[in-house]
Each structure stands twice: as structure tokens, then as C-alpha cells.
Motif scaffolding. Structure first.
Motif, PDB file in Angstrom:
ATOM      1  N   LYS A 158     118.671 -67.850  41.275  1.00 53.31           N
ATOM      2  CA  LYS A 158     119.648 -68.857  41.686  1.00 53.31           C
ATOM      3  C   LYS A 158     120.599 -69.164  40.521  1.00 53.31           C
ATOM      4  O   LYS A 158     121.783 -69.406  40.721  1.00 53.31           O
ATOM      5  N   ASP A 159     120.073 -69.121  39.283  1.00 57.46           N
ATOM      6  CA  ASP A 159     120.910 -69.356  38.104  1.00 57.46           C
ATOM      7  C   ASP A 159     122.016 -68.303  37.985  1.00 57.46           C
ATOM      8  O   ASP A 159     123.136 -68.620  37.590  1.00 57.46           O
ATOM      9  N   ASP A 160     121.686 -67.044  38.338  1.00 54.14           N
ATOM     10  CA  ASP A 160     122.701 -65.985  38.299  1.00 54.14           C
ATOM     11  C   ASP A 160     123.825 -66.281  39.294  1.00 54.14           C
ATOM     12  O   ASP A 160     125.006 -66.099  38.998  1.00 54.14           O
ATOM     13  N   VAL A 161     123.450 -66.740  40.492  1.00 52.43           N
ATOM     14  CA  VAL A 161     124.447 -67.079  41.516  1.00 52.43           C
ATOM     15  C   VAL A 161     125.330 -68.226  41.025  1.00 52.43           C
ATOM     16  O   VAL A 161     126.554 -68.186  41.156  1.00 52.43           O
ATOM     17  N   SER A 162     124.709 -69.239  40.435  1.00 51.43           N
ATOM     18  CA  SER A 162     125.468 -70.381  39.905  1.00 51.43           C
ATOM     19  C   SER A 162     126.409 -69.956  38.785  1.00 51.43           C
ATOM     20  O   SER A 162     127.546 -70.444  38.696  1.00 51.43           O
ATOM     21  N   ALA A 163     125.954 -69.037  37.917  1.00 47.91           N
ATOM     22  CA  ALA A 163     126.807 -68.545  36.828  1.00 47.91           C
ATOM     23  C   ALA A 163     128.019 -67.800  37.374  1.00 47.91           C
ATOM     24  O   ALA A 163     129.144 -67.955  36.869  1.00 47.91           O
ATOM     25  N   ILE A 164     127.817 -67.011  38.423  1.00 49.24           N
ATOM     26  CA  ILE A 164     128.934 -66.283  39.035  1.00 49.24           C
ATOM     27  C   ILE A 164     129.928 -67.269  39.650  1.00 49.24           C
ATOM     28  O   ILE A 164     131.137 -67.117  39.492  1.00 49.24           O
ATOM     29  N   HIS A 165     129.423 -68.278  40.343  1.00 54.06           N
ATOM     30  CA  HIS A 165     130.307 -69.282  40.928  1.00 54.06           C
ATOM     31  C   HIS A 165     131.139 -69.965  39.850  1.00 54.06           C
ATOM     32  O   HIS A 165     132.357 -70.103  39.976  1.00 54.06           O
ATOM     33  N   ALA A 166     130.486 -70.408  38.771  1.00 53.75           N
ATOM     34  CA  ALA A 166     131.192 -71.096  37.689  1.00 53.75           C
ATOM     35  C   ALA A 166     132.250 -70.189  37.059  1.00 53.75           C
ATOM     36  O   ALA A 166     133.366 -70.633  36.779  1.00 53.75           O
ATOM     37  N   SER A 167     131.926 -68.925  36.876  1.00 47.41           N
ATOM     38  CA  SER A 167     132.875 -67.984  36.273  1.00 47.41           C
ATOM     39  C   SER A 167     134.082 -67.746  37.174  1.00 47.41           C
ATOM     40  O   SER A 167     135.232 -67.828  36.735  1.00 47.41           O
ATOM     41  N   ALA A 168     133.811 -67.433  38.452  1.00 51.51           N
ATOM     42  CA  ALA A 168     134.905 -67.144  39.389  1.00 51.51           C
ATOM     43  C   ALA A 168     135.802 -68.364  39.592  1.00 51.51           C
ATOM     44  O   ALA A 168     137.030 -68.265  39.546  1.00 51.51           O
ATOM     45  N   LYS A 169     135.174 -69.519  39.800  1.00 49.75           N
ATOM     46  CA  LYS A 169     135.952 -70.739  40.015  1.00 49.75           C
ATOM     47  C   LYS A 169     136.741 -71.106  38.757  1.00 49.75           C
ATOM     48  O   LYS A 169     137.917 -71.479  38.835  1.00 49.75           O
ATOM     49  N   GLY A 170     136.101 -70.979  37.587  1.00 51.83           N
ATOM     50  CA  GLY A 170     136.781 -71.288  36.333  1.00 51.83           C
ATOM     51  C   GLY A 170     137.981 -70.390  36.092  1.00 51.83           C
ATOM     52  O   GLY A 170     139.050 -70.849  35.686  1.00 51.83           O
ATOM     53  N   ALA A 171     137.818 -69.094  36.354  1.00 50.07           N
ATOM     54  CA  ALA A 171     138.932 -68.150  36.171  1.00 50.07           C
ATOM     55  C   ALA A 171     140.068 -68.460  37.139  1.00 50.07           C
ATOM     56  O   ALA A 171     141.237 -68.522  36.752  1.00 50.07           O
ATOM     57  N   TRP A 172     139.716 -68.664  38.404  1.00 47.33           N
ATOM     58  CA  TRP A 172     140.717 -68.900  39.442  1.00 47.33           C
ATOM     59  C   TRP A 172     141.490 -70.192  39.190  1.00 47.33           C
ATOM     60  O   TRP A 172     142.717 -70.218  39.265  1.00 47.33           O
ATOM     61  N   MET A 173     140.773 -71.258  38.850  1.00 47.07           N
ATOM     62  CA  MET A 173     141.437 -72.552  38.672  1.00 47.07           C
ATOM     63  C   MET A 173     142.235 -72.636  37.367  1.00 47.07           C
ATOM     64  O   MET A 173     143.249 -73.323  37.318  1.00 47.07           O
ATOM     65  N   SER A 174     141.784 -71.919  36.333  1.00 46.22           N
ATOM     66  CA  SER A 174     142.497 -71.975  35.053  1.00 46.22           C
ATOM     67  C   SER A 174     143.607 -70.940  34.967  1.00 46.22           C
ATOM     68  O   SER A 174     144.506 -71.063  34.131  1.00 46.22           O
TER      69      SER A 174
END
Length: 186
Positions: A158-174
């Protein structure tokens, strides 16, 4: 004059507070370096792309082509799924997910015991033969559960899934490219 001075002080205080937020905390998805609780490395890149490598493959997309990034959890028969979707302006959606069995009342049913034993045997056989752990791969039940135009990646935690979400969202929003790599635990 006092209003301008107050506004300037407020802006300075906010800028100072933002600068003190450490990288790689849940509230800072655009952090750099290793993510705690996962075997992921996530760093900014200069490409304008979000690039994600996982044991089951790779997904790369231009930031301007990301339409949405979501994470959610749901139950299926006998299991709980945590899923991240990266929807695109094209015809493909990327789905990253982790499945964990639901243990009712903490006791294992006969089916769950059998499933765990089969998993152990498959893991042992894969280790002996040097083959990949096939039980970790995406499994589709054609034609009942196919997802046209969807690429799927099954993850180990589940931590891997959360890390992917944080990365994708962070890249997209920034608007800044990121490269994340999830390492297989062997």
C-alpha cells in the motif's frame, strides 16, 4: 501604508513557513529522495514528464497530458484494493494497485489458508528456478473484468501505491517532471 506593511509581513511569514516544510512528508508530495515506508525513489527531473518504473513495467507521460490523478480504496470479494489512476488526455489510463486479503474476525478461512499456501509454493518455486514471482503480476479475468485502454500495474504494498500517487500528483500540480522507481523486494 500599514496595510501594505502587514501584507508584506504576511507574505514573508508564509514564504518562510513553506521553505521549512521538509521533503518526503505526506503533506509534501513533491518532495525528493526516498519515500519512507516504501522501496521507492522519487526525484524531480528536467524532462517535463512523469516517469514511473515498477517491477511490472514502466509508464511515462508528458505532464500536460495528465487529465487527473486519483487514489481510492474499495472491497472486492475477499480483498481490499488500494488503487491509483492516472487518467490521460489520450486513450490510455494507468492503474496502479495493491490487493490485500480481508481476514474476517482475524481468523483465516479454508480458502484463505489454501491461497496463502499456494502463494508460498509459487514463491519458493520462483526462487529456486530464478523466474519472476508470477503471482504478483496483474491478473485479468477476460471478458468479465477487462479495462479497455488501461495499463495496469500490481504493486507489493500500500505504501508503494501511496508513493506513486504522491509523485504523480506532485508532478502534475507543480508542473515539474518527476521520476519514481519502485524496487521489487526479493
Amino acid at each position: 501604508m500599514k496595510m501594505r506593511l502587514l501584507a508584506l509581513c504576511f507574505v514573508a511569514a508564509v514564504a518562510t513557513a513553506i521553505a521549512q516544510i521538509p521533503n518526503n512528508v505526506p503533506g509534501n508530495p513533491a518532495g525528493t529522495g526516498n519515500n519512507p515506508g516504501t522501496k521507492a525513489t522519487d526525484a524531480e527531473n528536467k524532462t517535463g514528464f512523469w516517469d514511473c518504473s515498477v517491477p511490472g513495467g514502466n509508464f511515462t507521460i508528458a505532464l500536460g497530458k495528465i487529465a487527473s490523478v486519483s487514489i481510492h480504496e474499495f472491497n472486492i470479494t475477499g480483498a481490499r484494493v488500494t488503487e491509483v489512476n492516472v487518467d490521460t488526455e489520450g486513450s490510455v489510463c494507468a492503474r496502479f494497485y495493491f490487493i490485500e486479503p480481508i481476514k474476517i474476525g482475524g481468523a483465516l478461512s479454508a480458502a484463505e489458508v489454501a491461497k496463502e499456501r499456494i502463494t508460498e509454493l509459487a514463491d519458493t518455486a520462483a526462487d529456486r528456478t530464478g523466474t519472476d514471482k508470477v503471482w504478483r503480476k496483474v491478473q485479468k479475468d477476460y471478458p468479465l473484468a477487462t479495462h479497455a485502454h488501461t495499463v495496469e500495474y500490481r504493486l507489493q504494498s500500500k505504501d508503494d501505491v501511496s508513493a506513486i500517487h504522491a509523485s504523480a500528483k506532485g508532478a502534475w500540480m507543480s508542473g515539474r517532471g518527476r521520476t519514481i522507481k519502485i524496487v521489487d523486494a526479493q
